[in-house]
Design a protein around this motif. Structure first.
Motif, short mmCIF file in Angstrom:
data_model
loop_
_atom_site.label_atom_id
_atom_site.label_comp_id
_atom_site.label_asym_id
_atom_site.label_seq_id
_atom_site.Cartn_x
_atom_site.Cartn_y
_atom_site.Cartn_z
N TYR B 121 -62.15 -38.54 7.01
CA TYR B 121 -62.30 -38.81 5.07
C TYR B 121 -63.96 -38.38 5.20
O TYR B 121 -64.12 -38.42 5.50
CB TYR B 121 -61.93 -40.24 4.85
CG TYR B 121 -60.67 -40.40 4.98
CD1 TYR B 121 -59.59 -40.54 3.95
CD2 TYR B 121 -59.84 -40.99 6.16
CE1 TYR B 121 -58.26 -40.34 4.01
CE2 TYR B 121 -58.70 -41.32 6.04
CZ TYR B 121 -57.84 -41.19 5.77
OH TYR B 121 -56.56 -41.19 5.46
N ASP B 124 -66.52 -39.89 0.45
CA ASP B 124 -66.03 -40.30 -0.60
C ASP B 124 -64.13 -41.16 -0.49
O ASP B 124 -64.13 -41.82 -1.30
CB ASP B 124 -66.07 -39.93 -1.43
CG ASP B 124 -65.23 -38.77 -1.69
OD1 ASP B 124 -64.91 -38.40 0.13
OD2 ASP B 124 -65.24 -37.38 -2.01
N PHE B 125 -64.41 -41.47 0.72
CA PHE B 125 -62.82 -41.98 1.34
C PHE B 125 -62.08 -41.11 1.00
O PHE B 125 -60.37 -41.59 0.67
CB PHE B 125 -62.77 -44.12 1.13
CG PHE B 125 -64.30 -44.02 1.68
CD1 PHE B 125 -63.68 -44.79 2.81
CD2 PHE B 125 -65.24 -44.99 1.30
CE1 PHE B 125 -64.74 -45.75 3.56
CE2 PHE B 125 -66.03 -45.48 1.30
CZ PHE B 125 -65.64 -45.94 2.77
N HIS B 126 -62.19 -39.61 0.63
CA HIS B 126 -60.75 -38.99 0.61
C HIS B 126 -60.71 -38.15 1.21
O HIS B 126 -61.74 -37.71 1.51
CB HIS B 126 -61.37 -38.69 -1.24
CG HIS B 126 -60.31 -39.43 -1.93
ND1 HIS B 126 -61.83 -39.78 -3.34
CD2 HIS B 126 -58.90 -38.96 -2.75
CE1 HIS B 126 -61.99 -40.54 -3.45
NE2 HIS B 126 -60.09 -40.76 -3.65
N THR B 134 -53.50 -42.33 1.63
CA THR B 134 -55.16 -42.85 1.16
C THR B 134 -55.85 -44.02 2.10
O THR B 134 -55.23 -44.35 2.75
CB THR B 134 -54.40 -43.75 0.32
OG1 THR B 134 -53.19 -42.85 -0.74
CG2 THR B 134 -55.66 -43.75 -1.22
N PHE B 135 -56.49 -43.50 1.46
CA PHE B 135 -58.19 -44.65 2.91
C PHE B 135 -57.39 -46.01 2.01
O PHE B 135 -57.28 -46.20 0.98
CB PHE B 135 -59.35 -44.09 2.33
CG PHE B 135 -59.89 -44.87 3.74
CD1 PHE B 135 -60.15 -44.46 4.52
CD2 PHE B 135 -60.40 -45.97 3.38
CE1 PHE B 135 -60.73 -44.59 5.79
CE2 PHE B 135 -61.44 -46.50 4.75
CZ PHE B 135 -61.40 -45.52 5.78
N PRO B 136 -56.75 -46.83 3.05
CA PRO B 136 -56.79 -48.21 2.83
C PRO B 136 -58.15 -49.19 1.86
O PRO B 136 -58.79 -49.12 2.62
CB PRO B 136 -56.37 -49.34 3.97
CG PRO B 136 -56.45 -47.99 4.91
CD PRO B 136 -56.39 -47.23 4.37
N THR B 137 -57.61 -49.44 0.65
CA THR B 137 -58.83 -49.72 -0.15
C THR B 137 -59.37 -51.36 0.96
O THR B 137 -60.60 -51.42 0.56
CB THR B 137 -58.04 -50.45 -1.46
OG1 THR B 137 -57.29 -51.75 -1.07
CG2 THR B 137 -58.62 -49.31 -2.42
N GLU B 138 -58.66 -52.56 1.36
CA GLU B 138 -59.02 -53.52 1.53
C GLU B 138 -60.09 -53.14 3.03
O GLU B 138 -61.92 -53.78 3.07
CB GLU B 138 -58.53 -53.84 2.16
CG GLU B 138 -57.41 -54.83 1.50
CD GLU B 138 -56.02 -53.78 2.01
OE1 GLU B 138 -56.19 -52.93 2.27
OE2 GLU B 138 -54.81 -54.87 1.60
N ARG B 140 -61.71 -50.04 3.26
CA ARG B 140 -62.13 -49.18 2.17
C ARG B 140 -63.87 -50.50 1.90
O ARG B 140 -65.04 -50.04 2.50
CB ARG B 140 -62.42 -48.45 1.19
CG ARG B 140 -63.19 -47.51 0.80
CD ARG B 140 -62.55 -47.24 -0.39
NE ARG B 140 -63.76 -46.89 -1.19
CZ ARG B 140 -63.70 -45.40 -2.58
NH1 ARG B 140 -62.09 -44.81 -2.65
NH2 ARG B 140 -64.33 -45.62 -3.26
N ALA B 141 -63.47 -51.53 1.59
CA ALA B 141 -64.19 -52.32 1.04
C ALA B 141 -64.97 -52.85 2.04
O ALA B 141 -66.45 -53.58 2.36
CB ALA B 141 -63.27 -53.38 0.51
N GLU B 144 -67.54 -50.36 2.89
CA GLU B 144 -68.79 -50.20 2.15
C GLU B 144 -70.08 -51.52 2.47
O GLU B 144 -70.82 -51.06 2.34
CB GLU B 144 -67.77 -50.26 1.27
CG GLU B 144 -68.18 -48.48 0.59
CD GLU B 144 -66.95 -48.81 -0.61
OE1 GLU B 144 -67.03 -47.74 -1.28
OE2 GLU B 144 -66.71 -49.75 -1.13
#
Lengths: 224, 498
Positions: B121, B124-126, B134-138, B140-141, B144
């Motif tokens: 990725y 920008d996690f894309h 899709t990059f898992p949001t947890e 990603r958080a 970040e």
């Protein structure tokens, strides 16, 4: 007037018997069978109370307590329970004396008379025993109106006996309290003094009685 | 609840939370280890050619061969056995090496299917690769927020796995972040194995506990049986004390208690026996004078009915019998009190002058009836001692009563109370026949025996004097019997003034 005696006794036969004996002895008994009736009695109406401790209705000791709160009337307690705790309790609550059942009528009457005699009253001043008159303050003695000269020891001896008429005093007590300890204070000396006193009292000499095994006594109807 | 059941329950209650706690802890550690190893793997893979391949063809990274069919690499589920740390692939040319299966598959892990994936990725996690998830949001958080890697559970149908997002050190380009996913078919075997293991452990623990409780339970049962038997034998038979454990201590404690109970039982029984014999003796002793009294009263009635004058002597004897009975009953109750040696003596103020007057008044009617002079003297000063008024009065009364009984008519009895220094002296003297040496010995040299109450002749004299002596001794008083030169008898009771 005959002294009134309040008798509190629940047993009908015993109560009747005691009342009869009291009446015969010259008292005026008033007999109640219940403790609560005794609570209503006016103490000043009576010369003495005979109280049985084992009463129905009110416990005898409660009657005693109640009486004591209102007066110092002599109380003679009758008890069938010959246990020390009850006696001690009764005496603590102000009973003057007690008689344990069974008792002889004479025994009870003797206790009643002893209570009414009011002992311990210091006799002073003039005392009269029949024809014998004695004045403790002026230290004079008269027999049938005529003065009798007594030595100091003889007078003290007579006075000691006169203070407790009809009660014997032991020779030991008299020797110790009447005779001069610095001189010859033995009981034999006492006997000599008594015999001299009797002679001086003449017709009243017989009032000074010898009591076997005990000592001496002034035998007299009290006319103080 | 029985001991064994309680033991088993206690064991279960403590073992199950402990096992569960260990399982949770182990699963967490495994999860962390797997996350770390996958992160290491991703980094190493990307550093060893992966980055170049990705940056050249981000749209098709990872190339096909990287999406391998499920291999047999294990993935830790909750409570699964610790996996072997995945081996990191050596750098390979081209599309990058596939994930490597363990060199020797663990037979325990058979049946566990594993699938692994790796996706790249951008910052920008894309992903440039359209097939990438899709990059898992947890994750990603977490990344970040600065973490170097983070993981979440990865759920797909029939698969239960882990997804790890890893930050690449270069932090730029189409492969700034890598997502590694690994799945395994959640076969029931692993869970079953765990449950079976736990169950076996519990069974072993339980049987150990129950087996080890066995001898203890058996000993307690044996002791229970012995205690029952001991109670049936009125605690005469003690329980066996074997060994030195708590059960033996219990047996010893029971034996001590049983001995106490037995002692108390024996004391009560002996008191009951003596009470029964006391009542029997009392009944006998009272019946005799009562019968004599009835005889006298009958004689009096007969004379009265016949109109004859009643004989003075008969009346006197009737009076004396009644008097004797009263005194006997008082004496018997005094004996009962004196025999209670465990009950301490009352020590109250006793007015001896009043006591003497009462005692004399009690016997005066009989003395008068017999023609005996009963005299007394009390000092004008208060004369008080400490003691039990009932007992002292009974003692004095006995001395007077005996004198009054044995003095001839026209005789004398005197009671003299005196204070002598700090002591009192109470003398009872008479001019009667005196006390024989034999009786004196009987009374003063022998302890009171209850059958003395039975020896009515000479008239219970022994009993009355024995009681007087006993009362004096219990009070610490002295009772002395003198032979006066002039004849008769003289008793002297001496003691301290209060």
């Amino acid at each position: 007037m005959a002294p009134k005696i309040l008798l509190v006794e629940d047993d009908p036969r015993l109560g009747e018997q005691i009342a009869a004996h009291l009446r015969e002895a010259g008292f005026e008994p008033e007999w109640v069978t219940r403790g609560d009736l005794a609570l209503d009695a006016q103490p000043r109406d009576y010369a003495l109370v005979i109280l049985d401790l084992m009463l129905p209705g009110t416990y005898g000791l409660d009657v005693l307590k109640h009486l004591r709160q209102r007066s110092d009337l002599p109380v003679l307690v009758l008890s069938a329970k010959n246990d020390t705790a009850t006696k001690v309790r009764a005496l603590e609550l102000g009973a003057d004396d007690y008689v344990t059942k069974p008792f002889w009528p004479e025994e009870l009457l003797a206790r009643v008379s002893a209570r009414l005699r009011r002992p311990g009253l210091a006799r002073t001043g003039r005392m009269q025993f029949g024809a014998l008159a004695l004045d403790a303050e002026s230290r004079t003695v008269e027999v049938e109106g005529a003065a009798v000269e007594l030595t100091r020891v003889e007078f003290d001896l007579l006075l000691a006996l006169a203070k407790r008429p009809n009660q014997a005093l032991s020779r030991a007590w008299l020797a110790e309290n009447v005779l001069d300890p610095d001189r010859d204070g033995t009981e034999r000396t006492l006997d000599v003094h008594v015999s001299r006193l009797r002679k001086k009292l003449g017709s009243c000499g017989a009032l000074v009685g010898t009591v076997w095994g005990v000592g001496y006594r002034l035998d007299a109807k009290v006319d103080a | 609840m029985k001991l064994r059941a309680r033991l088993a329950l206690t064991l279960l209650a403590t073992a199950i939370p402990v096992i569960a706690g260990i399982a949770v802890l182990r699963s967490r550690l495994q999860w962390a280890a797997t996350e770390q190893s996958l992160a290491d793997y991703a980094l190493e893979r990307m550093q060893n050619g992966g980055r170049e391949a990705c940056e050249q063809n981000p749209e098709v990274f990872p190339p096909r061969p990287m999406l391998r069919p499920p291999d047999r690499q294990p993935l830790p589920g909750r409570g699964a056995p610790l996996p072997n740390r995945p081996r990191l692939n050596p750098p390979g040319a081209g599309g990058g090496p596939p994930l490597e299966a363990p060199a020797t598959p663990d037979p325990r892990l058979s049946g566990i299917e594993v699938r692994s994936e790796l996706w790249a990725y951008g910052p920008d996690f894309h992903s440039r690769n359209r097939e990438a998830p899709t990059f898992p949001t947890e994750i990603r958080a977490a990344l970040e927020a600065g973490a170097s890697h983070a993981s979440v559970e990865w759920f797909v149908p029939t698969h239960d796995g882990i997804a790890v997002g890893v930050r690449m050190p270069w932090n730029e380009g189409p492969c700034a972040f890598v997502l590694v996913r690994r799945s395994q078919v959640d076969t029931p075997g692993a869970q079953q194995g765990l449950i079976a293991g736990t169950a076996v452990l519990l069974v072993v623990l339980l049987s150990t506990a129950i087996l080890s409780a066995g001898p203890v339970v058996a000993r307690i049962r044996a002791l229970t049986e012995q205690v029952r038997e001991s109670a049936d034998s009125r605690y005469a038979r003690p329980a066996d004390v074997r060994g030195s454990d708590e059960v033996a201590e219990l047996a010893t404690a029971f034996n001590t208690a049983a001995a106490e109970v037995r002692g108390n039982l024996e004391a009560i029984e002996s008191r009951e026996r003596s009470l029964r014999s006391f009542v029997e003796n009392t009944t006998h002793d009272v019946m005799v004078p009562l019968t004599v009294l009835q005889g006298h009263l009958t004689a009096i009635r007969r004379r009265a009915e016949a109109g004859e004058s009643v004989e003075r002597q008969t009346v006197l004897e009737a009076l004396q019998e009644a008097h004797y009975m009263a005194s006997l009953i008082h004496n018997l109750s005094a004996v009962a009190r004196l025999e209670q040696s465990d009950v301490p003596l009352e020590r109250r103020s006793v007015d001896l002058a009043a006591l003497v007057e009462r005692a004399v008044a009690r016997h005066a009617p009989i003395a008068r009836a017999r023609g005996i002079a009963l005299e007394h003297a009390i000092p004008p000063e208060p004369t008080v001692t400490l003691g039990d008024v009932t007992l002292i009065e009974q003692a004095v009364s006995n001395l007077i009563h005996n004198a009054v009984r044995y003095v001839e008519p026209d005789g004398h009895v005197a009671v003299v109370l005196a204070r002598v220094g700090s002591r009192f002296s109470l003398r009872v003297l008479d001019d009667g026949p005196g006390i024989t040496a034999e009786l004196r010995q009987k009374v003063f040299e022998r302890a009171y025996r209850s059958d003395a109450a039975r020896s009515r002749h000479p008239g219970g004299l022994g009993l009355g004097l024995s009681i007087a002596l006993d009362v004096a001794q219990r009070h610490g008083f002295e009772l002395e019997l003198r032979d006066p030169e002039a004849g008769g008898a003289e008793f002297e009771l001496r003691g301290p003034l209060a």
